[in-house]
Design a protein around this motif. Structure first.
Motif, mmCIF file in Angstrom:
data_model
loop_
_atom_site.group_PDB
_atom_site.id
_atom_site.type_symbol
_atom_site.label_atom_id
_atom_site.label_comp_id
_atom_site.label_asym_id
_atom_site.label_seq_id
_atom_site.Cartn_x
_atom_site.Cartn_y
_atom_site.Cartn_z
ATOM 1 N N GLN A 56 0.840 -1.189 0.000
ATOM 2 C CA GLN A 56 0.000 0.000 0.000
ATOM 3 C C GLN A 56 0.879 1.244 0.000
ATOM 4 O OE1 GLN A 56 -3.345 0.148 -0.483
ATOM 5 N NE2 GLN A 56 -3.188 -2.065 -0.826
ATOM 6 N N VAL A 59 0.120 5.027 0.963
ATOM 7 C CA VAL A 59 0.273 5.592 2.317
ATOM 8 C C VAL A 59 1.591 6.371 2.375
ATOM 9 C CG1 VAL A 59 0.533 5.084 4.780
ATOM 10 C CG2 VAL A 59 -1.136 3.806 3.420
ATOM 11 N N LYS A 65 -4.233 8.020 3.879
ATOM 12 C CA LYS A 65 -3.855 8.008 5.292
ATOM 13 C C LYS A 65 -3.993 6.582 5.829
ATOM 14 C CE LYS A 65 -3.684 12.578 6.172
ATOM 15 N NZ LYS A 65 -2.394 13.064 5.728
ATOM 16 N N GLU A 66 -3.105 6.196 6.753
ATOM 17 C CA GLU A 66 -3.142 4.855 7.326
ATOM 18 C C GLU A 66 -4.494 4.583 8.009
ATOM 19 O OE1 GLU A 66 0.209 1.923 9.195
ATOM 20 O OE2 GLU A 66 0.583 4.080 9.186
ATOM 21 N N LEU A 69 -6.829 3.511 5.382
ATOM 22 C CA LEU A 69 -6.488 2.153 4.942
ATOM 23 C C LEU A 69 -7.076 1.119 5.908
ATOM 24 C CD1 LEU A 69 -5.012 0.211 3.035
ATOM 25 C CD2 LEU A 69 -2.968 0.526 4.464
ATOM 26 N N PRO A 94 3.209 -0.088 4.156
ATOM 27 C CA PRO A 94 2.794 1.283 3.888
ATOM 28 C C PRO A 94 3.892 2.140 3.245
ATOM 29 C CG PRO A 94 3.502 1.115 6.158
ATOM 30 C CD PRO A 94 3.642 -0.265 5.547
#
Length: 174
Positions: A56, A59, A65-66, A69, A94
């Motif tokens: 991902q 991120v 944004k985490e 996610l 990330p």
């Protein structure tokens, strides 16, 4: 030690680069591929733990944004639960695509970390992905591999969908 199935997310479980969605950046942009939730439930019924391992990079690049996610992954779990399936854990990298981390596929960091924490026998487990980087991560971890798609691959097996891959998984993990 347990046998497990590791699944890439985008292109294996959900749509990406489709008519409906380019990238999944919000829970409402998550559309499961046909039969994906049923396939997870079928793998669970066979007694195997199912993990998601997904890069991902959005991120790290600031597109996502985490926190968002995690909401997407909660939605993924929810949709699969509705059909009677479940994921033991959803692991993600990330970091930016060129960060050089061990967790980003084609490296095997996510798989080896999950294996250590959940007592998984990687040699008797399967990695399913739709990109060669997924297959390379599986090979590096020592897993059997299944490629979803028609392109040439180094994978042990090839399928057109996760549902088709499920039949292969049942045969090779018995």
């Amino acid at each position: 030690m347990k046998k497990a199935v590791f699944l890439d997310r985008d292109g294996v479980l959900n749509e990406v680069l489709s008519d409906r969605v380019k990238f999944v950046n919000k829970p409402e942009q998550l559309y499961l591929l046909e039969g994906a939730a049923e396939a997870v439930a079928e793998i669970n019924k066979e007694g195997y733990e199912v993990f998601v391992v997904t890069n991902q990079g959005g991120v790290g690049l600031g597109f996502l944004k985490e926190k968002e996610l995690i909401k997407i992954h909660d939605r993924l779990q929810e949709l699969v639960n509705e059909i009677g399936g479940h994921f033991k854990e959803i692991a993600y990298c990330p970091h930016k695509p060129k960060a050089g981390c061990e967790c980003r596929k084609p490296n095997a960091g996510m798989l080896t970390d999950l294996a250590k924490r959940h007592d998984i026998d990687l040699r008797n487990s399967v990695m399913v992905g739709d990109h060669e980087r997924d297959i390379e991560a599986g090979i590096k971890a020592g897993c059997k591999t299944i490629f979803i798609g028609a392109e040439e691959t180094k994978a042990d097996f090839q399928a057109t969908s996760l549902m088709e891959a499920t039949e292969i998984i049942k045969k090779i993990l018995r």
